[in-house]
Design a protein around this motif. Structure first.
Motif, short mmCIF file in Angstrom:
data_model
loop_
_atom_site.label_atom_id
_atom_site.label_comp_id
_atom_site.label_asym_id
_atom_site.label_seq_id
_atom_site.Cartn_x
_atom_site.Cartn_y
_atom_site.Cartn_z
N ARG A 90 20.94 -12.73 -61.51
CA ARG A 90 21.55 -13.83 -62.24
C ARG A 90 23.05 -13.80 -61.99
O ARG A 90 23.69 -12.74 -62.06
CB ARG A 90 21.24 -13.72 -63.74
CG ARG A 90 19.74 -13.80 -64.01
CD ARG A 90 19.44 -13.74 -65.51
NE ARG A 90 19.83 -14.96 -66.19
CZ ARG A 90 19.08 -16.06 -66.21
NH1 ARG A 90 17.94 -16.11 -65.56
NH2 ARG A 90 19.48 -17.13 -66.87
N LEU A 93 27.25 -19.66 -63.61
CA LEU A 93 27.14 -21.05 -63.16
C LEU A 93 27.94 -21.97 -64.06
O LEU A 93 27.82 -21.90 -65.29
CB LEU A 93 25.67 -21.49 -63.17
CG LEU A 93 25.39 -23.00 -63.06
CD1 LEU A 93 25.73 -23.51 -61.66
CD2 LEU A 93 23.94 -23.31 -63.41
N TRP A 116 30.43 -19.72 -69.13
CA TRP A 116 29.53 -19.88 -67.99
C TRP A 116 28.07 -19.90 -68.42
O TRP A 116 27.68 -19.21 -69.36
CB TRP A 116 29.71 -18.73 -67.01
CG TRP A 116 31.05 -18.68 -66.33
CD1 TRP A 116 32.23 -18.24 -66.88
CD2 TRP A 116 31.36 -19.07 -64.99
NE1 TRP A 116 33.24 -18.33 -65.97
CE2 TRP A 116 32.75 -18.83 -64.80
CE3 TRP A 116 30.61 -19.58 -63.94
CZ2 TRP A 116 33.39 -19.10 -63.58
CZ3 TRP A 116 31.24 -19.84 -62.74
CH2 TRP A 116 32.62 -19.61 -62.57
N ASP A 117 27.26 -20.67 -67.74
CA ASP A 117 25.81 -20.55 -67.84
C ASP A 117 25.38 -19.51 -66.80
O ASP A 117 26.23 -18.82 -66.25
CB ASP A 117 25.18 -21.93 -67.55
CG ASP A 117 23.75 -22.04 -68.08
OD1 ASP A 117 23.18 -20.99 -68.45
OD2 ASP A 117 23.21 -23.15 -68.11
N GLU A 118 24.09 -19.40 -66.50
CA GLU A 118 23.63 -18.47 -65.47
C GLU A 118 22.52 -19.13 -64.66
O GLU A 118 21.85 -20.06 -65.13
CB GLU A 118 23.09 -17.17 -66.09
CG GLU A 118 24.17 -16.27 -66.68
CD GLU A 118 23.59 -14.93 -67.12
OE1 GLU A 118 22.41 -14.89 -67.51
OE2 GLU A 118 24.32 -13.93 -67.05
N ILE A 119 22.35 -18.63 -63.44
CA ILE A 119 21.28 -19.09 -62.56
C ILE A 119 20.73 -17.88 -61.83
O ILE A 119 21.48 -16.95 -61.51
CB ILE A 119 21.80 -20.16 -61.57
CG1 ILE A 119 20.65 -20.71 -60.72
CG2 ILE A 119 22.91 -19.61 -60.70
CD1 ILE A 119 21.07 -21.85 -59.80
N TYR A 130 29.37 -16.47 -57.55
CA TYR A 130 29.12 -17.38 -58.66
C TYR A 130 28.57 -18.69 -58.11
O TYR A 130 28.53 -18.90 -56.89
CB TYR A 130 30.40 -17.63 -59.48
CG TYR A 130 31.56 -18.19 -58.68
CD1 TYR A 130 31.77 -19.57 -58.56
CD2 TYR A 130 32.46 -17.34 -58.05
CE1 TYR A 130 32.84 -20.07 -57.83
CE2 TYR A 130 33.54 -17.85 -57.32
CZ TYR A 130 33.72 -19.21 -57.22
OH TYR A 130 34.77 -19.71 -56.50
N ALA A 131 28.13 -19.57 -59.00
CA ALA A 131 27.52 -20.83 -58.60
C ALA A 131 28.26 -22.00 -59.24
O ALA A 131 28.73 -21.92 -60.37
CB ALA A 131 26.04 -20.86 -59.01
N LEU A 132 28.34 -23.10 -58.49
CA LEU A 132 28.93 -24.33 -58.98
C LEU A 132 27.93 -25.47 -58.79
O LEU A 132 27.32 -25.59 -57.73
CB LEU A 132 30.22 -24.66 -58.22
CG LEU A 132 31.37 -23.66 -58.34
CD1 LEU A 132 32.51 -24.07 -57.41
CD2 LEU A 132 31.88 -23.59 -59.78
N GLU A 133 27.78 -26.29 -59.82
CA GLU A 133 26.91 -27.46 -59.72
C GLU A 133 27.73 -28.68 -59.33
O GLU A 133 28.72 -29.02 -59.99
CB GLU A 133 26.19 -27.72 -61.05
CG GLU A 133 25.21 -28.88 -60.96
CD GLU A 133 24.38 -29.06 -62.22
OE1 GLU A 133 23.57 -30.00 -62.27
OE2 GLU A 133 24.55 -28.25 -63.16
N ILE A 148 23.45 -27.19 -56.18
CA ILE A 148 24.18 -25.99 -56.63
C ILE A 148 24.58 -25.18 -55.40
O ILE A 148 23.75 -24.91 -54.53
CB ILE A 148 23.31 -25.14 -57.57
CG1 ILE A 148 23.07 -25.90 -58.88
CG2 ILE A 148 23.97 -23.78 -57.84
CD1 ILE A 148 22.12 -25.21 -59.83
N ILE A 150 26.35 -21.66 -53.89
CA ILE A 150 26.65 -20.26 -54.20
C ILE A 150 27.93 -19.88 -53.45
O ILE A 150 28.03 -20.10 -52.24
CB ILE A 150 25.50 -19.34 -53.79
CG1 ILE A 150 24.16 -19.87 -54.31
CG2 ILE A 150 25.77 -17.92 -54.30
CD1 ILE A 150 24.11 -20.08 -55.81
#
Length: 215
Positions: A90, A93, A116-119, A130-133, A148, A150
């Motif tokens: 995880r 995000l 942050w959320d998580e993915i 980290y991830a960006l939408e 999304i 990475i």
């Protein structure tokens, strides 16, 4: 597959093992300068391929299989030693539009804070990934609304890489690295309807490579 793809994969493999390109060459029993930028271009200015022998020694020294290295060539995370995708982990995000706000990144560009959320994604070598939408159409047709990406702060950067850049003004954008000199960077917009950008390095807080995308 291009010369840059192969060299970028070698750089990524070195980073995954906590090594520089020179360190990877030494680990493989090669001359420390074997993977230097000067060795990647011939005297006639044409790009050069690393030798098959050099690649074989690198893969042997790092315990990397051909499938794993092929994954790095395509920009994907390396496969596990068993040849299966690694177990998921995880990572943080947030939306790309949020990324320009305060409190999401520290001074080094690493994700911080509680917003942050998580993915879950397949394991990659960078613990600070980290991830960006993506939102909106400014990155079409490469990335579309809801995709999304990475991002790896540790991944080496080369011309042609897709990157996320944060400016001193707090603007965060996803672009293609067109050129980088000692003083400036030139960025190409992924959507041809949008303008390209050029910045002095002093205007950039950080620049990280996009290593994977879910589409």
């Amino acid at each position: 597959m291009t010369h840059d793809d192969i060299w970028r994969a070698l750089d990524a493999l070195a980073a995954e093992h906590g090594l520089s390109a020179s360190g990877l060459a030494r680990k493989a029993g090669l001359d420390a300068t074997a993977f230097n930028p000067s060795k990647r271009v011939g005297a006639d200015g044409r790009s050069r391929w690393p030798s098959t022998e050099s690649l074989a020694k690198v893969l042997s020294a790092t315990g990397t299989g051909m499938a794993e290295f092929a994954a790095l060539v395509t920009g994907m995370p390396a496969l596990s030693r068993s040849g299966r995708q690694p177990s998921a982990r995880r990572i943080p995000l947030i939306g790309l539009a949020q990324a320009g706000g305060e409190g999401y990144f520290d001074d080094g560009g690493y994700p911080v804070g509680g917003g942050w959320d998580e993915i879950s994604i397949p394991e990659i070598g960078d613990p600070n990934a980290y991830a960006l939408e993506i939102s909106g159409e400014s990155m079409e047709p490469v990335f579309r609304d809801g995709d999304i990406v990475i991002v790896s702060p540790a991944a080496p950067l080369r011309r042609g890489d897709r990157v996320v850049v944060r400016t001193q003004m707090g603007e965060v954008m996803a672009k293609e690295l067109k050129r980088q000199s000692a003083r400036r960077i030139d960025l190409r917009s992924l959507n041809p309807a949008h303008p390209d950008y050029a910045f002095d390095l002093s205007e950039i807080t950080w620049m990280h490579r996009i290593v994977w995308a879910t589409q």
